[in-house]
Design a protein around this motif. Structure first.
Motif, short mmCIF file in Angstrom:
data_model
loop_
_atom_site.label_atom_id
_atom_site.label_comp_id
_atom_site.label_asym_id
_atom_site.label_seq_id
_atom_site.Cartn_x
_atom_site.Cartn_y
_atom_site.Cartn_z
N SER A 13 -27.03 -4.16 12.20
CA SER A 13 -25.58 -4.23 12.02
C SER A 13 -25.00 -2.92 11.50
CB SER A 13 -25.21 -5.36 11.06
OG SER A 13 -25.74 -5.12 9.77
N LEU A 14 -25.88 -1.99 11.11
CA LEU A 14 -25.40 -0.68 10.68
C LEU A 14 -24.88 0.14 11.84
CD1 LEU A 14 -27.23 -1.56 8.22
CD2 LEU A 14 -27.67 0.87 7.88
N TRP A 118 -21.81 -4.27 1.10
CA TRP A 118 -20.93 -5.42 0.86
C TRP A 118 -19.97 -5.62 2.04
CZ3 TRP A 118 -15.59 -5.96 -0.07
CH2 TRP A 118 -15.19 -7.17 -0.66
N LEU A 119 -19.39 -4.52 2.52
CA LEU A 119 -18.46 -4.60 3.65
C LEU A 119 -19.15 -5.13 4.90
CD1 LEU A 119 -16.36 -1.33 3.32
CD2 LEU A 119 -15.50 -3.66 3.20
N ILE A 120 -20.35 -4.62 5.18
CA ILE A 120 -21.07 -5.05 6.38
C ILE A 120 -21.42 -6.53 6.28
CG2 ILE A 120 -23.15 -4.72 7.77
CD1 ILE A 120 -23.20 -1.82 6.83
N ALA A 121 -21.88 -6.95 5.10
CA ALA A 121 -22.27 -8.35 4.91
C ALA A 121 -21.07 -9.28 5.03
CB ALA A 121 -22.95 -8.52 3.55
N LYS A 122 -19.95 -8.92 4.41
CA LYS A 122 -18.76 -9.76 4.47
C LYS A 122 -18.22 -9.86 5.89
CE LYS A 122 -16.41 -11.11 1.36
NZ LYS A 122 -16.25 -12.46 0.73
N ASP A 123 -18.46 -8.83 6.67
CA ASP A 123 -17.94 -8.81 8.04
C ASP A 123 -18.77 -9.69 8.97
OD1 ASP A 123 -16.10 -7.73 10.05
OD2 ASP A 123 -17.85 -6.68 10.84
N GLY A 124 -20.08 -9.88 8.67
CA GLY A 124 -20.94 -10.56 9.63
C GLY A 124 -21.67 -11.79 9.16
N TYR A 125 -21.47 -12.21 7.91
CA TYR A 125 -22.28 -13.32 7.39
C TYR A 125 -22.00 -14.65 8.09
CZ TYR A 125 -18.41 -15.45 4.80
OH TYR A 125 -17.24 -16.09 4.47
N LYS A 130 -26.67 -20.35 7.32
CA LYS A 130 -26.65 -20.17 5.87
C LYS A 130 -28.05 -20.09 5.26
CE LYS A 130 -24.35 -21.71 1.68
NZ LYS A 130 -23.38 -22.65 1.07
N LYS A 131 -29.01 -20.77 5.84
CA LYS A 131 -30.36 -20.76 5.32
C LYS A 131 -30.96 -19.36 5.34
CE LYS A 131 -34.94 -22.80 5.99
NZ LYS A 131 -35.76 -23.74 6.80
N HIS A 132 -30.55 -18.54 6.32
CA HIS A 132 -31.16 -17.22 6.50
C HIS A 132 -30.21 -16.07 6.16
CE1 HIS A 132 -34.50 -19.28 8.28
NE2 HIS A 132 -33.78 -19.75 9.29
N ARG A 133 -29.11 -16.37 5.50
CA ARG A 133 -28.16 -15.29 5.18
C ARG A 133 -28.74 -14.28 4.19
NH1 ARG A 133 -22.41 -18.63 4.57
NH2 ARG A 133 -22.15 -19.06 6.80
N ILE A 134 -29.58 -14.74 3.29
CA ILE A 134 -30.17 -13.80 2.34
C ILE A 134 -31.09 -12.82 3.07
CG2 ILE A 134 -32.09 -15.37 1.79
CD1 ILE A 134 -30.37 -12.82 -0.57
N ASP A 135 -31.76 -13.27 4.13
CA ASP A 135 -32.60 -12.37 4.93
C ASP A 135 -31.74 -11.37 5.71
OD1 ASP A 135 -34.92 -13.80 4.12
OD2 ASP A 135 -34.49 -15.32 5.64
N PHE A 136 -30.60 -11.84 6.17
CA PHE A 136 -29.62 -10.97 6.82
C PHE A 136 -29.16 -9.88 5.84
CE2 PHE A 136 -24.95 -10.36 7.57
CZ PHE A 136 -25.04 -9.65 8.76
N TRP A 137 -28.89 -10.29 4.61
CA TRP A 137 -28.46 -9.35 3.58
C TRP A 137 -29.56 -8.33 3.25
CZ3 TRP A 137 -25.09 -6.78 0.95
CH2 TRP A 137 -25.39 -6.28 -0.32
N ILE A 138 -30.79 -8.79 3.17
CA ILE A 138 -31.90 -7.88 2.88
C ILE A 138 -32.02 -6.82 3.98
CG2 ILE A 138 -34.42 -7.72 2.68
CD1 ILE A 138 -34.36 -10.44 1.28
N GLY A 139 -31.81 -7.22 5.24
CA GLY A 139 -31.84 -6.26 6.34
C GLY A 139 -30.75 -5.22 6.20
N ILE A 140 -29.55 -5.65 5.86
CA ILE A 140 -28.44 -4.71 5.63
C ILE A 140 -28.78 -3.78 4.48
CG2 ILE A 140 -26.03 -4.52 4.89
CD1 ILE A 140 -25.53 -7.23 6.20
N GLY A 141 -29.27 -4.37 3.39
CA GLY A 141 -29.54 -3.58 2.20
C GLY A 141 -30.60 -2.52 2.41
#
Length: 285
Positions: A13-14, A118-125, A130-141
């Motif tokens: 997503s970057l 934060w901007l990327i996560a808020k744009d695509g979460y 919902k079960k895998h959103r934390i994994d999505f966030w870890i990828g962004i981070g």
């Protein structure tokens, strides 16, 4: 375990024209050059982005070392700088919470919290289960964090080829990007009042007082937007921030920015690493 599909969705997503990854990279190139001028070696410069990963705090650190600030003042100023992460955490992490996910993921990934991620996560979460959103966030981070570390090293190695004007140009890319993002977020009266009011009042008050212009421009415009703008978002605990909630956050960010960039321009070298990590962990739960 980390869900690979959600992780790589976050990592990729970057890419794209709207991604803040390029402005982030430009700013960390400038940071790397600044750290070299401040007397850091390349290992310390890379460690600064590896452990702290907070551009405003790192800039304060470099300037503080050049000014010869004390350890106590440095500690207090960096704590204030990192306090800006609190409203961002409050608005993001409830969206990532799921009872089936282990707590270590949240404690580990809180280190990746920054305006860019934060901007990327808020744009695509919303596109992620919902079960895998934390994994999505870890990828962004991991993507934004790795970019910051790599660009810091590149900036350090390129310092002798970058003059003052080039460094200023690189450093200002990110603020300009976020300002454009705020303009794009002007979808209701409250946010519009806060953004337009701050834009107009900033230069006007600067003519009267250079030291207080940032504080009063944001505080006045944010307060007016809070009082006369739209309604607070319907989500719990400002999860879906909008209307008065966004205006209040803009005011809070402005106050925090003032406190962190006034006369007490200070930060420690690597001791702040522990404080930064602990603070980010404590504000999650």
């Amino acid at each position: 375990m980390i869900n690979s599909q959600a992780f790589f969705t976050g990592l990729t997503s970057l890419k794209g024209a709207r991604s803040p990854a390029l402005p982030l990279a430009a700013c960390f190139v400038a940071l790397g050059a600044l750290l070299k001028d401040a007397g850091f070696n390349i290992q310390q410069s890379a460690a600064s982005s590896f452990f702290t990963y907070a551009l405003p705090g790192q800039l304060v650190m470099a300037e503080s070392l050049l000014l010869g600030a004390s350890i106590v003042n440095i500690f207090l100023a960096v704590w204030l700088v990192n306090f800006r992460l609190y409203p961002m955490t409050v608005s993001l992490f409830p969206l990532l919470d799921h009872k089936s996910q282990p707590k270590w993921k949240y404690y580990l990934s809180c280190h990746f919290l920054a305006v860019t991620s934060w901007l990327i996560a808020k744009d695509g979460y919303k596109k992620i289960d919902k079960k895998h959103r934390i994994d999505f966030w870890i990828g962004i981070g991991i993507g934004t964090w790795s970019t910051a570390i790599l660009m810091t090293v590149i900036g350090y190695l390129s310092a002798e080829y970058l003059n003052k004007e080039m460094l200023i140009g690189l450093a200002i890319v990110n603020p300009v990007y976020f300002f454009c993002m705020m303009i794009g977020a002007m979808k209701n009266l409250s946010i519009s009042i806060a953004v337009i009011g701050g834009t107009i009042l900033g230069p006007v008050i600067y003519l009267i007082s250079t030291e207080w212009s940032l504080l009063f421009a944001g505080l006045i415009s944010g307060t007016i937007a809070f009082l006369f703008g739209g309604n607070i978002g319907t989500g719990p605990f400002l999860i879906e921030i909008g209307g008065n909630g966004m205006a209040l956050m803009i005011s809070a960010f402005t106050l925090i920015a003032f406190l962190s960039c006034g006369n007490v321009i200070v930060e420690i070298k690597l001791i702040i690493v522990c404080v930064d990590l602990n603070f980010k962990s404590l504000i999650i739960f």
